[in-house]
Design a protein around this motif. Structure first.
Motif, mmCIF file in Angstrom:
data_model
loop_
_atom_site.group_PDB
_atom_site.id
_atom_site.type_symbol
_atom_site.label_atom_id
_atom_site.label_comp_id
_atom_site.label_asym_id
_atom_site.label_seq_id
_atom_site.Cartn_x
_atom_site.Cartn_y
_atom_site.Cartn_z
ATOM 1 N N SER A 127 0.605 -1.219 -0.118
ATOM 2 C CA SER A 127 0.038 0.130 0.043
ATOM 3 C C SER A 127 0.769 1.231 0.030
ATOM 4 O O SER A 127 1.874 1.109 0.440
ATOM 5 C CB SER A 127 -0.993 -0.180 1.106
ATOM 6 O OG SER A 127 -0.072 0.289 2.521
ATOM 7 N N SER A 128 0.564 2.360 -0.290
ATOM 8 C CA SER A 128 1.103 3.618 -0.372
ATOM 9 C C SER A 128 1.566 3.994 0.936
ATOM 10 O O SER A 128 2.799 4.464 1.111
ATOM 11 C CB SER A 128 0.091 4.862 -1.048
ATOM 12 O OG SER A 128 -0.961 4.954 -0.109
ATOM 13 N N ASP A 129 0.836 3.537 2.006
ATOM 14 C CA ASP A 129 1.396 3.878 3.295
ATOM 15 C C ASP A 129 2.612 3.318 3.649
ATOM 16 O O ASP A 129 3.485 3.804 4.162
ATOM 17 C CB ASP A 129 0.384 3.666 4.519
ATOM 18 C CG ASP A 129 -0.887 4.549 4.497
ATOM 19 O OD1 ASP A 129 -0.553 5.522 3.860
ATOM 20 O OD2 ASP A 129 -2.045 4.073 5.071
ATOM 21 N N GLN A 178 14.207 -4.034 13.093
ATOM 22 C CA GLN A 178 13.258 -3.303 13.945
ATOM 23 C C GLN A 178 12.679 -2.150 13.156
ATOM 24 O O GLN A 178 11.382 -2.025 13.586
ATOM 25 C CB GLN A 178 14.443 -2.654 14.914
ATOM 26 C CG GLN A 178 15.325 -3.652 15.877
ATOM 27 C CD GLN A 178 16.314 -3.207 16.732
ATOM 28 O OE1 GLN A 178 16.937 -2.308 16.229
ATOM 29 N NE2 GLN A 178 16.508 -3.485 18.111
ATOM 30 N N GLN A 179 13.198 -1.554 12.302
ATOM 31 C CA GLN A 179 12.210 -0.439 11.662
ATOM 32 C C GLN A 179 11.095 -1.015 10.935
ATOM 33 O O GLN A 179 10.169 -0.628 10.889
ATOM 34 C CB GLN A 179 13.495 0.249 10.864
ATOM 35 C CG GLN A 179 14.496 1.099 11.423
ATOM 36 C CD GLN A 179 15.386 1.424 10.563
ATOM 37 O OE1 GLN A 179 16.067 0.794 9.430
ATOM 38 N NE2 GLN A 179 16.362 2.360 11.121
ATOM 39 N N TYR A 180 11.583 -2.326 10.428
ATOM 40 C CA TYR A 180 10.362 -2.727 9.444
ATOM 41 C C TYR A 180 9.261 -3.102 10.333
ATOM 42 O O TYR A 180 8.285 -2.986 10.140
ATOM 43 C CB TYR A 180 10.781 -4.070 8.524
ATOM 44 C CG TYR A 180 11.504 -3.752 7.240
ATOM 45 C CD1 TYR A 180 11.959 -2.455 7.189
ATOM 46 C CD2 TYR A 180 11.473 -4.662 6.124
ATOM 47 C CE1 TYR A 180 12.843 -2.100 5.895
ATOM 48 C CE2 TYR A 180 11.927 -4.252 5.159
ATOM 49 C CZ TYR A 180 12.733 -2.916 4.937
ATOM 50 O OH TYR A 180 13.125 -2.922 3.440
ATOM 51 N N LEU A 181 9.540 -3.785 11.517
ATOM 52 C CA LEU A 181 8.545 -4.412 12.446
ATOM 53 C C LEU A 181 7.700 -3.359 13.049
ATOM 54 O O LEU A 181 6.508 -3.283 13.401
ATOM 55 C CB LEU A 181 9.308 -5.384 13.456
ATOM 56 C CG LEU A 181 8.322 -6.175 14.491
ATOM 57 C CD1 LEU A 181 7.181 -6.826 13.673
ATOM 58 C CD2 LEU A 181 9.058 -6.907 15.092
ATOM 59 N N ALA A 182 8.523 -2.051 13.263
ATOM 60 C CA ALA A 182 7.970 -0.895 14.099
ATOM 61 C C ALA A 182 6.910 -0.246 13.358
ATOM 62 O O ALA A 182 5.689 -0.103 13.639
ATOM 63 C CB ALA A 182 8.888 0.142 14.675
ATOM 64 N N ILE A 183 7.441 -0.106 11.823
ATOM 65 C CA ILE A 183 6.477 0.298 10.814
ATOM 66 C C ILE A 183 5.156 -0.566 10.521
ATOM 67 O O ILE A 183 4.059 -0.029 10.702
ATOM 68 C CB ILE A 183 7.075 0.550 9.446
ATOM 69 C CG1 ILE A 183 8.249 1.742 9.669
ATOM 70 C CG2 ILE A 183 6.164 0.777 8.578
ATOM 71 C CD1 ILE A 183 9.008 1.848 8.375
ATOM 72 N N LEU A 187 1.341 0.776 11.458
ATOM 73 C CA LEU A 187 0.340 0.538 10.193
ATOM 74 C C LEU A 187 -0.739 -0.378 10.449
ATOM 75 O O LEU A 187 -1.901 -0.190 10.099
ATOM 76 C CB LEU A 187 0.987 0.381 8.867
ATOM 77 C CG LEU A 187 1.761 1.654 8.506
ATOM 78 C CD1 LEU A 187 2.519 1.345 7.038
ATOM 79 C CD2 LEU A 187 1.126 2.912 8.494
ATOM 80 N N THR A 188 -0.380 -1.372 11.104
ATOM 81 C CA THR A 188 -1.545 -2.393 11.447
ATOM 82 C C THR A 188 -2.400 -1.973 12.451
ATOM 83 O O THR A 188 -3.656 -1.885 12.428
ATOM 84 C CB THR A 188 -0.735 -3.696 12.054
ATOM 85 O OG1 THR A 188 0.029 -4.262 11.267
ATOM 86 C CG2 THR A 188 -1.768 -4.645 12.939
ATOM 87 N N LEU A 189 -2.088 -1.261 13.510
ATOM 88 C CA LEU A 189 -2.833 -0.455 14.615
ATOM 89 C C LEU A 189 -3.643 0.394 13.959
ATOM 90 O O LEU A 189 -4.871 0.503 14.458
ATOM 91 C CB LEU A 189 -2.062 -0.348 15.676
ATOM 92 C CG LEU A 189 -1.350 -1.137 16.270
ATOM 93 C CD1 LEU A 189 -0.521 -0.519 17.682
ATOM 94 C CD2 LEU A 189 -2.184 -2.208 17.253
ATOM 95 N N ALA A 190 -3.370 0.771 12.782
ATOM 96 C CA ALA A 190 -4.155 2.024 11.946
ATOM 97 C C ALA A 190 -5.060 1.513 11.129
ATOM 98 O O ALA A 190 -6.086 2.274 10.509
ATOM 99 C CB ALA A 190 -3.196 3.241 11.599
ATOM 100 N N SER A 191 -4.887 0.259 11.080
ATOM 101 C CA SER A 191 -5.731 -0.439 9.937
ATOM 102 C C SER A 191 -7.099 -0.863 10.234
ATOM 103 O O SER A 191 -7.387 -1.170 11.635
ATOM 104 C CB SER A 191 -5.013 -1.763 9.342
ATOM 105 O OG SER A 191 -5.167 -2.661 10.230
ATOM 106 N N SER A 192 -8.032 -1.071 9.311
ATOM 107 C CA SER A 192 -9.561 -1.643 9.533
ATOM 108 C C SER A 192 -9.714 -2.723 8.850
ATOM 109 O O SER A 192 -9.246 -2.869 7.986
ATOM 110 C CB SER A 192 -10.642 -0.263 9.129
ATOM 111 O OG SER A 192 -10.132 0.923 9.972
ATOM 112 N N PRO A 193 -10.686 -3.455 9.409
ATOM 113 C CA PRO A 193 -10.935 -4.887 8.966
ATOM 114 C C PRO A 193 -11.843 -4.568 7.488
ATOM 115 O O PRO A 193 -12.562 -3.748 7.557
ATOM 116 C CB PRO A 193 -11.767 -5.509 9.806
ATOM 117 C CG PRO A 193 -12.203 -4.545 10.690
ATOM 118 C CD PRO A 193 -11.371 -3.396 10.761
ATOM 119 N N SER A 194 -11.724 -5.428 6.505
ATOM 120 C CA SER A 194 -12.355 -5.208 5.329
ATOM 121 C C SER A 194 -13.677 -6.097 5.360
ATOM 122 O O SER A 194 -13.611 -7.498 6.196
ATOM 123 C CB SER A 194 -11.721 -5.909 3.930
ATOM 124 O OG SER A 194 -12.526 -6.228 3.026
#
Length: 245
Positions: A127-129, A178-183, A187-194
């Motif tokens: 995704s763009s994010d 660490q950086q990949y996992l933090a991102i 972004l996971t916590l900001a996501s919404s279920p489809s």
């Protein structure tokens, strides 16, 4: 509350594997609401013999609202091979990439280190994010990048696959994970279920393709088959390492 148990195996492994395993579990504990994921009794802790050397495999698995399975595997063959394998499988109603990281260590050091956020949506693109966040990370250099396997079409353009040559490069790889996992957690916590069944089916198809490609890893399969047999290896590869819904 989830408790992370100490691992006697981890304490005997390459120091980068110890540090990375600790880092992964710390970020999971800090950012995600974990609960235990049920592992078949005979697949959680495994012992075997490979060419007269003891093979030990230790698995830990968790789940969250967004992830059906968070899997951390540590393995050791005698005193010559240490392995870390980690995959975070999203639930099919969350359009998230699959975070994966692997380390393979020998007496000579870490021979292979790979980390990626692999897209599994219909377009097979992040995704763009994710693209924006990953592209904004500082550039890092490694003296020996490694070539992805032929079945590696599942990996993103941000996949990092290297042979670290010294402690500095090992630290760079650890920091990038660490950086990949933090991102990913952010972004996971900001996501919404489809709620779209078609969208969910596309995500599930992408995860199945990811698992099918990973199951083509001949190096992993050969090690397990030599120690524990073909039937057990097939079950472990399809029900523990890369299981599909």
């Amino acid at each position: 509350m989830i408790e992370i148990f100490n691992s006697s195996l981890r304490e005997r492994q390459h120091y980068l594997i110890q540090k990375l395993a600790d880092c992964i579990e710390e970020q999971w504990m800090r950012n995600l609401d974990l609960s235990y994921y049920s592992i078949p009794e005979d697949l959680g802790y495994v012992e075997g013999n490979l060419e007269e050397e003891r093979l030990i495999i230790e698995n830990r698995c968790y789940q969250t609202t967004q992830f059906r399975k968070l899997h951390l595997e540590l393995a050791q063959v005698g005193d010559r091979l240490d392995i870390l394998h980690c995959v975070m499988f999203p639930r099919p109603n969350y359009d998230l990439p699959i975070f994966g990281v692997d380390l393979v260590g020998t007496k000579a050091g870490i021979g292979a280190a790979i980390v990626d956020l692999s897209p599994v949506n219909h377009q097979r693109v992040l995704s763009s994010d994710y693209i924006k966040a990953l592209a904004n990370l500082p550039t890092i250099e490694f003296s020996e990048p490694r070539q992805l396997p032929e079945w590696g079409d599942i990996f993103s353009g941000f996949c990092l696959f290297v042979h670290p040559h010294n402690a500095q490069e090992e630290q760079r790889f650890l920091e990038r994970v660490q950086q990949y996992l933090a991102i990913h957690c952010q972004l996971t916590l900001a996501s919404s279920p489809s709620t779209c069944s078609t969208h969910q089916a596309e995500i599930l198809a992408g995860q199945r393709h990811y698992c099918a490609q990973q199951q083509q890893n001949d190096k992993t399969r050969r090690v397990l088959e030599k120690s524990l047999g073909k039937a057990w290896t097939d079950r472990y590869m399809t029900q523990m390492l890369f299981d599909c819904l």
